[in-house]
Design an enzyme around this catalytic site. Structure first.
Site, PDB file in Angstrom:
ATOM      1  N   GLY A  88       0.488  -1.179   0.088  1.00  0.00           N
ATOM      2  CA  GLY A  88       0.479  -0.214  -0.089  1.00  0.00           C
ATOM      3  C   GLY A  88       0.630   1.307   0.183  1.00  0.00           C
ATOM      4  O   GLY A  88       1.840   1.384  -0.170  1.00  0.00           O
ATOM      5  N   ARG A  91       3.777   5.968   1.889  1.00  0.00           N
ATOM      6  CA  ARG A  91       4.002   7.676   2.048  1.00  0.00           C
ATOM      7  C   ARG A  91       3.389   8.177   0.364  1.00  0.00           C
ATOM      8  O   ARG A  91       4.771   9.614   0.314  1.00  0.00           O
ATOM      9  CB  ARG A  91       5.624   7.532   1.357  1.00  0.00           C
ATOM     10  N   GLY A 124       7.502   7.340   5.875  1.00  0.00           N
ATOM     11  CA  GLY A 124       6.010   8.510   5.146  1.00  0.00           C
ATOM     12  C   GLY A 124       6.512   9.349   4.860  1.00  0.00           C
ATOM     13  O   GLY A 124       5.689  10.257   3.720  1.00  0.00           O
ATOM     14  N   ASP A 250       4.695  -4.207  -7.258  1.00  0.00           N
ATOM     15  CA  ASP A 250       3.661  -3.321  -6.678  1.00  0.00           C
ATOM     16  C   ASP A 250       4.209  -2.232  -7.696  1.00  0.00           C
ATOM     17  O   ASP A 250       3.917  -1.336  -7.598  1.00  0.00           O
ATOM     18  CB  ASP A 250       4.046  -3.103  -5.807  1.00  0.00           C
TER      19      ASP A 250
HETATM   20  P1  AMP Z   1       9.152   0.901  -2.899  1.00  0.00           P
HETATM   21  O1  AMP Z   1      10.176   0.029  -2.878  1.00  0.00           O
HETATM   22  O2  AMP Z   1       9.448   2.675  -3.002  1.00  0.00           O
HETATM   23  O3  AMP Z   1       8.309   0.897  -3.848  1.00  0.00           O
HETATM   24  O4  AMP Z   1       7.895   0.691  -1.613  1.00  0.00           O
HETATM   25  C1  AMP Z   1       7.636  -0.121  -1.530  1.00  0.00           C
HETATM   26  C2  AMP Z   1       6.789  -0.367  -0.144  1.00  0.00           C
HETATM   27  O5  AMP Z   1       7.442   0.379   1.207  1.00  0.00           O
HETATM   28  C3  AMP Z   1       5.810   0.742  -0.894  1.00  0.00           C
HETATM   29  O6  AMP Z   1       4.161  -0.369   0.210  1.00  0.00           O
HETATM   30  C4  AMP Z   1       6.244   1.840  -0.192  1.00  0.00           C
HETATM   31  O7  AMP Z   1       4.984   2.861   0.188  1.00  0.00           O
HETATM   32  C5  AMP Z   1       6.708   1.090   1.267  1.00  0.00           C
HETATM   33  N1  AMP Z   1       7.721   2.579   1.728  1.00  0.00           N
HETATM   34  C6  AMP Z   1       8.570   3.159   0.703  1.00  0.00           C
HETATM   35  N2  AMP Z   1       9.825   3.891   1.100  1.00  0.00           N
HETATM   36  C7  AMP Z   1       8.467   4.122   2.507  1.00  0.00           C
HETATM   37  C8  AMP Z   1       8.739   4.712   4.060  1.00  0.00           C
HETATM   38  N3  AMP Z   1       9.378   6.322   4.327  1.00  0.00           N
HETATM   39  N4  AMP Z   1       7.749   5.041   4.889  1.00  0.00           N
HETATM   40  C9  AMP Z   1       7.249   4.225   4.713  1.00  0.00           C
HETATM   41  N5  AMP Z   1       6.584   3.509   3.442  1.00  0.00           N
HETATM   42  C10 AMP Z   1       7.262   3.515   2.497  1.00  0.00           C
HETATM   43 MG    MG Z   2       6.001   0.987  -4.948  1.00  0.00          MG
END
Ligand code: AMP
Ligand code: MG
Length: 492
Positions: A88, A91, A124, A250
């Site tokens: 989900g 952030r 976030g 995702d």
């Molecule tokens: P990503 O690697 O950016 O595709 O993120 C994978 C998952 O980690 C997603 O659910 C993002 O929303 C979550 N996520 C990444 N960075 C953060 C953060 N700093 N705070 C909260 N959730 C994060």
């Molecule tokens: Mg992502």
């Protein structure tokens, strides 16, 4: 005057389990670093009004524009092959949707705007470096003609984020034709919520594939359409030397846009096995592995759709397999057509595939720069006297010369003039790509010195990737040995 966002939200009207309603968390003292004025106009927003303290507040999440219905979207996903039933928007917060000047519905999302119910252990927030990187690369991809999410703005929050070190925080305003991912389907499929999968599929059809609405097997047609767009997308990535870096389900958009610029990178010298991401230890998402991974991700989408195909599971699986079977053909057609254009062929003939493959092999052996080889081949097409500029890129120049002789024979059979051929080649072979070392230098200047001049300059160069722009010639250069970036980081 306040900024008006002409929101017409539809995702927020879907059932409550599709998202969590959550407002951005206000930040201390937002400062607008960059506003994409032409994109603002495209979205029906007034760039002059946005380019203001109020605009900075809105684009950092400190103030909600009227009509916003902020939500964090629910999704799941396979991360490096491992299924995570709940990811989900941890952030990111979707402010809402607008219809752009071309009649296309676009999401306006803040990334780095504070915690949501999906944040797990994350804060976030986003750090300045990754925000600048995503801004630069997504806008460069757009200029290169590759389907992508866009960047409307980058704002520095005035707050720090804690990563390996303390870094300035920032928020990116991301624009996408939607943020629906393969992982969004997986979220509901994993919960065996077939009604939600159907609801989502209908939403995706209405939004991205309206021509399928009346199709008698519309869910089969949907899978086929998503496959076609992903096949085309990944072929285009390969044509410009792009490595996504984290092709998890995702991060795979069902609209066929490139999404989530984390540890992405571009090839300098050609190496099909190239991997830059520090977290991709097995090379799962290596340059040349991307088509295979796209098919793997699409297979996960197909699994989600099985209950919509048929109540008879065996029959549904057989149908899904048949549809997935089109991927290799679609990918190969798009990939080969693009490669033919890159070497200046106007027609397709037996032997062309081998001709291009031999060039790629010579490039790999000779560690030739991917972007420059094709660009200089255009000049060589104009006049054989220009061969030298391409040849000098190869550690084994003889291999290039041998290949070039065969290539000249092949192009001599086509009626186009050398000038016509060069023009066609320069329109598909960029001079400028967002080279990793340039991005790193931009981030270093911003983080260490609050200096955004290099950021602005790089954006300017990358806005016209197919023009020679002699005054910026050094931006076309590969890194010097000491400038080479060997690893990239998510920085999340
Ligand atoms: P990503 O690697 O950016 O595709 O993120 C994978 C998952 O980690 C997603 O659910 C993002 O929303 C979550 N996520 C990444 N960075 C953060 C953060 N700093 N705070 C909260 N959730 C994060
Ligand atoms: Mg992502």
């Amino acid at each position: 005057m306040t900024v008006h966002f002409p929101f017409q939200n539809t995702y927020a009207a879907l059932p409550a389990n599709f998202f969590a309603r959550v407002a951005p968390t206000p930040v201390a003292s937002p400062r607008l670093l960059k506003l994409n004025r032409s994109l603002a106009v495209q979205l029906g927003l007034d760039p002059d009004l946005l380019d203001s303290p109020e605009g900075a507040e809105i684009l950092s999440g400190k103030r909600l524009p009227e009509g916003a219905d902020p939500i964090a979207m629910a999704y799941a996903g396979h991360q490096f092959g491992q299924f995570v039933p709940q990811l989900g928007d941890g952030r990111a917060i979707l402010l809402g949707e607008v219809i752009d000047q071309d009649g296309v519905r676009r999401d306006i999302q803040l990334k780095g705007s504070g915690p949501t119910p999906f944040s797990r252990r994350g804060d976030g927030r986003a750090a300045l470096g990754p925000v600048l990187r995503e801004y630069i690369v997504s806008e460069a991809m757009f200029a290169l003609g590759i389907p992508t999410t866009r960047s409307l703005a980058a704002v520095i929050t005035g707050e720090s984020v804690m990563r390996e070190t303390v870094l300035p925080g920032a928020v990116l305003t991301r624009v996408a034709s939607s943020h629906i991912r393969v992982g969004t389907f997986q979220y509901f499929a994993a919960r065996q919520d077939t009604d939600a999968v159907r609801r989502l599929a209908d939403h995706v059809i209405a939004r991205h594939y309206p021509q399928l609405a009346g199709h008698e097997q519309r869910y089969h047609a949907l899978l086929q359409a998503v496959i076609a767009r992903q096949a085309d997308l990944v072929a285009r990535w390969l044509h410009i030397g792009f490595i996504h870096g984290v092709m998890n389900t995702d991060n795979t958009s069902v609209s066929g846009e490139t999404i989530d610029y984390g540890p992405c990178a571009f090839l300098d010298h050609y190496d099909p096995a190239a991997v830059f991401s520090s977290i991709d230890e097995q090379g799962r998402y290596a340059y040349a592995n991307q088509p295979r991974i796209a098919l793997w991700n699409l297979t996960r989408l197909a699994e989600c759709l099985l209950p919509l195909f048929s109540d008879d599971q065996d029959k549904a699986i057989a149908q899904a397999q048949e549809i997935l079977g089109i991927f290799p053909e679609k990918f190969s057609a798009a990939y080969q057509a693009g490669l033919r254009a890159k070497i200046g062929l106007f027609t397709a003939r037996d032997g062309d595939e081998a001709l291009v493959q031999d060039l790629l092999e010579a490039m790999a052996r000779g560690k030739a720069d991917f972007t420059l080889t094709f660009r200089r081949l255009g000049d060589a097409a104009l006049d054989a006297a220009n061969n030298g500029k391409a040849r000098e890129l190869f550690a084994e120049p003889a291999a290039f010369e041998e290949w070039a002789a065969r290539w000249r024979q092949r192009i001599a059979d086509e009626p186009q003039s050398p000038a016509e051929r060069r023009t066609a080649m320069q329109a598909v072979n960029p001079a400028f790509i967002p080279r990793n070392h340039r991005i790193e230098a931009v981030i270093a200047a911003a983080v260490a010195n609050d200096d955004y001049a290099p950021f602005e300059k790089l954006l300017k160069v990358l806005a016209k990737p197919f023009e020679d722009q002699g005054e910026f010639a050094d931006y076309a250069d590969p890194p010097k040995p000491e400038q080479r970036v060997c690893q990239t980081f998510c920085g999340t």
